[in-house]
Design an enzyme around this catalytic site. Structure first.
Site, PDB file in Angstrom:
ATOM      1  N   ASP A   6      67.466  85.496  -7.286  1.00  0.00           N
ATOM      2  CA  ASP A   6      68.056  85.085  -8.567  1.00  0.00           C
ATOM      3  C   ASP A   6      69.189  86.028  -8.977  1.00  0.00           C
ATOM      4  OD1 ASP A   6      66.209  83.023  -8.730  1.00  0.00           O
ATOM      5  OD2 ASP A   6      64.808  84.170  -9.939  1.00  0.00           O
TER       6      ASP A   6
ATOM      7  N   GLU B 256      64.400  74.398 -12.379  1.00  0.00           N
ATOM      8  CA  GLU B 256      64.475  75.659 -13.106  1.00  0.00           C
ATOM      9  C   GLU B 256      65.840  76.302 -12.872  1.00  0.00           C
ATOM     10  OE1 GLU B 256      61.249  78.019 -11.617  1.00  0.00           O
ATOM     11  OE2 GLU B 256      62.018  78.074  -9.571  1.00  0.00           O
TER      12      GLU B 256
END
Length: 326
Positions: free
Chosen positions: A36, A204
């Site tokens: 991420d 997400e």
């Protein structure tokens, strides 16, 4: 079903053609682990890459391709948010607003909906320079969303800002925020901007990028973050999709006009060759390359353990108002 009568070799050829549309990641040398990621290029030309784990680990380089060197973390010791998971922080998002860098981070534990998005501020990006400011958004088991994977985007004016967040449950939500010096205040107008209605709602990591008069919502879709390539359907592991809108608050639709709140999303990058499960994406504008999509991925020639996640990036080529990678 239409392909059921095709020879196996022809199916394999078709699959190869489909995979070939996605380019391999740009080069990375040095410390290339990331998950991420968030990438920022400082005015002096130094690149900073922020990552899940190590209290938001910081790596730096003089080139996007590296060599990257570890240089500390955003938070020291633990987040001031008193919640399980405050010593292993997730999903950084870094914005530069009026002379201050804001690093959003997530506090949670795997599978839990008891979560929070906090943030820290700095004027230099360097490890040791960050001030932990605490909570912006929280969630509990009674919330419609999970408060992780925060991202901030500018709206139509200098003082119009939005935060988006979410993972599984009812997926992606957005609210207005006010930014005053070092302080970020959530200020209402909460609403859903992305939803996968099927299965376990595998959507997400919303990242909204403003380009000209349009806003692009990039999303991570599919299975994450424990994999078995022998059994996981290749089209159902992490991949990156996009929807867009002429309003930062939505509604967002994909290239076929399907609403992002109804499972819509045009695929930007998916598994191909040894590149497996790309996701956790963001975008920034580089004075060398132009607009760049960055992300993490796994290399099947190395392995698919979490600790083997690598930094990936590609230049964006905008075609008819939609991003393609080169």
């Amino acid at each position: 079903m239409l392909f059921s009568a095709f020879p196996a070799f022809l199916l394999a050829s078709l699959a190869s053609v489909a995979r070939a549309q996605y380019p391999d990641p740009g080069a990375c040398s040095g410390y290339c682990f990331t998950h991420d990621p968030a990438v920022v290029k400082r005015a002096d030309g130094k690149y900073f890459r922020f990552s899940t784990l190590d209290l938001i680990g910081i790596s730096t380089a003089d080139s996007l391709a590296g060599p990257w060197t570890q240089s500390g973390s955003v938070i020291q010791g633990a987040s001031i948010i008193n919640m399980d998971g405050n010593t292993v922080l997730w999903a950084p998002d870094v914005s530069y607003i009026r002379g201050i860098y804001y690093c959003l981070y997530s506090v949670s534990t795997s599978g839990s909906q008891t979560s929070a998005i906090g943030y820290a501020t700095s004027t230099t990006l360097e490890s040791g320079s960050w001030t932990d400011q605490g909570i912006i958004v929280t969630s509990t088991s009674s919330s419609p969303y999970n408060a992780i994977d925060g991202n901030i985007v500018n709206g139509t004016g200098d003082n119009e800002w939005y935060i988006q967040w979410g993972s599984y449950w009812n997926n992606i939500y957005q609210a207005r925020v006010a930014i005053d010096g070092e302080y970020v205040f959530r200020s209402g107008n909460e609403h859903q901007i992305g939803y996968e209605p099927s299965g376990s709602h595998q959507m997400e990591g919303a990242f909204i990028w403003k380009r000209d008069s349009l806003w692009y919502q990039f999303l991570s879709r599919g299975i994450c973050c424990t994999y078995d390539p022998d059994t996981d359907p290749i089209d159902q592991v992490y991949h990156i999709t996009v929807c867009r809108s002429d309003n930062p608050a939505g509604p967002y639709v994909d290239q076929d006009g399907v609403a992002c709140t109804d499972g819509g999303g045009t695929i930007v990058l998916a598994s191909h060759g040894n590149v497996y499960a790309p996701g956790g994406q963001g975008v920034f504008t580089d004075d060398v390359y132009g607009d760049v999509l960055y992300y993490h991925y796994l290399d099947l020639s190395v392995g698919v353990a979490y600790s083997q996640s690598k930094f990936g990036w590609n230049v964006i080529n905008w075609v008819d108002g939609w991003p393609t990678l080169v």
